[in-house]
Design an enzyme around this catalytic site. Structure first.
Site, short mmCIF file in Angstrom:
data_model
loop_
_atom_site.label_atom_id
_atom_site.label_comp_id
_atom_site.label_asym_id
_atom_site.label_seq_id
_atom_site.Cartn_x
_atom_site.Cartn_y
_atom_site.Cartn_z
CG ASP A 270 19.24 -26.04 -27.48
OD1 ASP A 270 18.09 -25.56 -27.50
OD2 ASP A 270 19.58 -26.98 -28.23
C1 BGC Z 1 16.46 -27.22 -29.89
C2 BGC Z 1 16.85 -25.92 -30.54
C3 BGC Z 1 15.66 -25.01 -30.61
C4 BGC Z 1 15.09 -24.80 -29.22
C5 BGC Z 1 13.90 -23.90 -29.16
C6 BGC Z 1 15.74 -26.99 -28.57
O1 BGC Z 1 15.23 -28.20 -28.07
O2 BGC Z 1 17.60 -28.01 -29.69
O3 BGC Z 1 17.36 -26.16 -31.83
O4 BGC Z 1 16.01 -23.78 -31.19
O5 BGC Z 1 14.72 -26.07 -28.70
O6 BGC Z 1 12.78 -24.48 -29.72
#
Ligand code: BGC
Length: 766
Positions: A270
């Site tokens: 993530d």
């Molecule tokens: C979120 C993810 C997301 C990623 C990219 C993160 O902060 O937890 O779900 O895909 O950002 O935007």
């Protein structure tokens, strides 16, 4: 002549030395061999920044503005960069671009919780086929979706993105979602792997979970999705689990995910840039996102000092190359930036209509005739929530609100009320006095708080109109959990509004319909008696309000069922004892860095074990407001005597459903299994299969068939580190919901079965 030949040969040799293999599907090992250490490290780290040359931004990171991330190209070897974007209620990219008059809107589809309420895998797959087309046509390689963490507690701020409290429903939904998106030749990223069940301190929180609860609840849905849909990628979560970051856990990312389940894709982090890059890479985390130079440097240093071996590095790079040759960028797909948004809006509307849950319908209040004079209450009638905030937001061209949808459906709205709410919204927008919804309000907009309506005005409206419709709204999103007061529970203003509307309309012999435009579960037990009908569309996407209107008029017969329980009280969930629901303002936020351990913030004990959702309520006889699987329709369905027979590996069953109502409708049949004594302690009933009928005309029947293998009946024995299915008589119940098991039959499993797995992921003992 001889000299010419020699020169030619020498030239050939030199060219050969410089010839670079260009990546194809069939030469991955050759390309891997040709890569330098720097190139390998580069491939394992996303590139957050675009190249700016002479003031012009270009390169893969700039190709699709608003995309969350990318992988870096290595032009020398014909390795293209690829583009990654959110997810899950549609594609999230910027709707407009500098110096470009075109727009790049995406369709706002229903959120995951509403999709799960459909219990209709074919419908979900069909819908995500349309969603995936936007991914392809806007030049994106991977949609960062679906979100599929378990609804452990109603207050998790991102529950709306996720499917269910039940791992089977969650896993099957995710698999259908993945198949639909990937049918377009683009990838998905099932997320957040795993135990990302709260937003509070989500970067650091250590989820402490027993091996049994992990295997049966929090991993099970991912296992089903991996085995049934072959997702291209998995996104490891930010948080820790049993003392280690999930993205650095070899047992989680390699032993379980790849060795036990057969996952073939890449794992990406993530969006975090955690310090332990080398540990992540060693654990089997192939790609660091969004990526920065530090991470590349760390990998290079790690190889040089031997902290990560060449084999480990090559394993990850090979995974990346296998991923890249699947992508549209590798195929050189010429995307047109012009998906058919009109057609997709129709798909989104249909998906919402197929999923809306009817929670209450006293004295056949619904459907309405469609031409009534309606007093439409609630700021959410004009400030309708299509989806949540944060990365799950979609930049859609428009959101139909309830006011517009009701008028389009033929209702006549009370003019004064309509003007009041319109002006209220306009004033707040103009003065920016908006009450921020939970989460990153700047990402997804804001949410108006409910506003009082004088009791005298409501009395007059009750005389002048035929029916009251009250829209209650909630918005939530990434970065914060919800609160118990004024969120899970109604605000005083909402309560007063409902009370006054109910008293005044009922005094006139008129009905009250409540529409719950919410992202997560709210308290309903204390006030549901004030409503004659309650419709639950969750956050249904840009066209969802039209679908609600279709349900109100009966154009659509509701067939959705709850994918989680609505408890009477928040504390009835066992997890509430260990959830950061009232942390005095300290709740929420990212929580970068380490501090002294605080309960539910720095660590969370999943003390409830497997007793999540209905497994707890049903087994322990705790009263609920609306049970798991619950949902009414305008029809009435009768179940025939079922047939159940043991197979070599489990059981097969069938049941015939007949529509004995007056209108066409669909029924979801849920198969719950009660296991024999003698094995591990188990929930009284567990969902093992489900199916939805086609649209059945009055009097029409359909036979639904189910096949369940013995492995799916197994529970996890920690002492033996094995899945175990006890021998004996299993009762198979066919229910309309967990508390309405209409028919049952049984079968006998002659011998116990056991499936040993690696003894990994154990909690850290002090
Ligand atoms: C979120 C993810 C997301 C990623 C990219 C993160 O902060 O937890 O779900 O895909 O950002 O935007």
């Amino acid at each position: 002549m001889k000299r010419i030949l020699l020169t030619a040969m020498a030239l050939g040799l030199t060219l050969a030395a410089f010839a670079q293999p260009q990546l194809t599907k069939d030469n991955i090992d050759e390309v891997l061999k040709a890569m330098t250490l720097e190139e390998k490290a580069t491939l394992l780290v996303g590139g957050a920044r675009a190249a700016i040359v002479n003031g012009v931004t270009s390169g893969i990171a700039a190709e699709v503005p608003g995309a969350a991330g990318n992988t870096r190209p290595i032009e020398r070897l014909g390795i293209p960069g690829t583009v990654l974007a959110d997810g899950p209620a549609g594609l999230r990219i910027n709707p407009t671009r500098q110096g470009d008059s075109r727009t790049y809107y995406c369709t706002g589809f229903p959120v995951g919780t509403l999709l799960a309420s459909s219990w209709d895998l074919d419908m979900v797959e069909e819908m995500t086929r349309a969603m995936g087309n936007e991914v392809l046509e806007y030049g994106v390689d991977v949609l960062l979706a679906p979100g599929m963490n378990i609804h452990r507690n109603p207050l998790c701020g991102r529950n709306f993105e996720y499917f269910s409290e039940d791992p089977l429903l969650s896993g099957k939904m995710a698999a259908a979602y993945v198949r639909g998106i990937q049918s377009n030749g683009v990838g998905t990223s099932i997320k957040h792997y795993m135990a990302n069940n709260q937003e509070t301190n989500r970067n650091e929180n250590d989820a402490r979970i027993s091996q049994r609860a992990l295997r049966e609840i929090y991993l099970k849905n991912f296992e089903i999705a991996v085995k049934e849909s072959d997702p291209w990628t998995v996104m490891s979560s930010y948080n820790q689990m049993n003392g280690e970051y999930t993205q650095q856990k070899f047992d989680l990312l390699t032993t379980v995910l790849r060795d036990e389940w057969g996952f073939r894709g890449i794992v990406m982090t993530d969006w975090g840039n955690k310090a332990g890059t080398v540990k992540s890479a060693k654990a089997g985390n192939d790609l660091m996102e969004p990526g920065n130079q530090n991470e590349i440097d760390r990998i290079i240093a790690g190889v040089k000092d031997g902290t990560i071996s060449q084999e480990e590095l090559d394993r990850n790079v090979r995974n990346m190359l296998h991923y890249i040759v699947r992508t549209p960028h590798f195929r050189g797909y010429a995307y047109g930036n012009a998906p058919d948004l009109k057609a997709h809006a129709a798909v989104a509307r249909k998906a919402a209509a197929e999923s809306i849950v009817l929670l209450r319908n006293e004295k056949e209040t619904l459907p309405l005739k469609g031409d009534e004079k309606v007093a439409l209450y609630g700021v959410s009638s004009v400030d309708f929530v299509a989806g949540g905030t944060g990365s799950g937001n979609v930049n859609k061209a428009y959101v139909v609100n309830m006011e517009e949808a009701m008028e389009a459906a033929g209702f006549t709205l009370d003019k004064a009320l309509k003007n009041f709410y319109r002006e209220h919204k306009a004033y707040n927008l103009a003065t920016r006095e908006l009450t921020a919804g939970n989460g990153w309000s700047t990402w997804g907009g804001t949410k108006l708080a409910e506003t009082p309506i004088p009791a005298a005005a409501i009395q007059a409206e009750a005389k002048a109109n035929d029916v009251a419709v009250v829209v209650l709204g909630r918005n939530a999103g990434e970065g914060a959990d919800r609160h118990q007061m004024n969120d899970f529970e109604l605000t005083n203003t909402e309560r007063e509004l409902l009370q006054n509307v109910s008293t005044s309309f009922r005094a006139q012999g008129k009905r009250v319909v409540v529409i719950l435009n919410i992202g997560g579960v709210i308290e309903t037990a204390s006030w549901k008696g004030l409503a004659d009908a309650i419709v639950l569309p969750w956050s249904p996407g840009q066209e969802g309000a039209n679908a609600v209107a279709d349900v109100l008029t009966g154009k659509v017969n509701p067939s959705g069922k709850l994918p989680m329980t609505f408890p009477v009280n928040f504390m009835d969930h066992l997890s509430s004892a260990n959830f950061p629901y009232d942390y005095n303002g300290q709740q929420g936020g990212f929580g970068w860095g380490r501090r002294a351990p605080r309960k539910d913030v720095d660590y969370t004990d999943y003390a409830e074990g497997i007793w999540v959702g209905y497994r707890h309520f049903q087994t322990h006889g705790v009263e609920v407001s609306y049970p798991f699987g619950y949902g009414l329709t305008y029809s009435y369905f009768v179940y025939s005597d079922p047939k159940v027979k043991a197979t070599a590996d489990g059981f097969e069953a069938s049941v015939t459903v007949t529509n004995q109502g007056r209108v066409a409708g669909k029924e979801v049949v849920q198969v719950y299994v009660h296991a024999p004594e003698g094995g591990l302690e188990k929930p009284d009933q567990e969902l093992k299969a489900f199916a939805k009928t086609r649209l059945l005309a009055p009097g029409e029947s359909q036979t639904l068939t189910f096949k369940v293998d013995a492995y799916s009946l197994a529970s996890f024995n920690e002492a033996a580190s094995a899945w175990e299915t006890a021998a004996g008589v299993y009762t198979v119940n066919f229910g309309s919901h967990i508390q309405d098991l209409r028919r049952s039959a049984s079968f006998k499993l002659k011998a116990p079965k056991s499936w040993p797995v690696h003894n990994v992921l154990a909690p850290v003992t002090e």
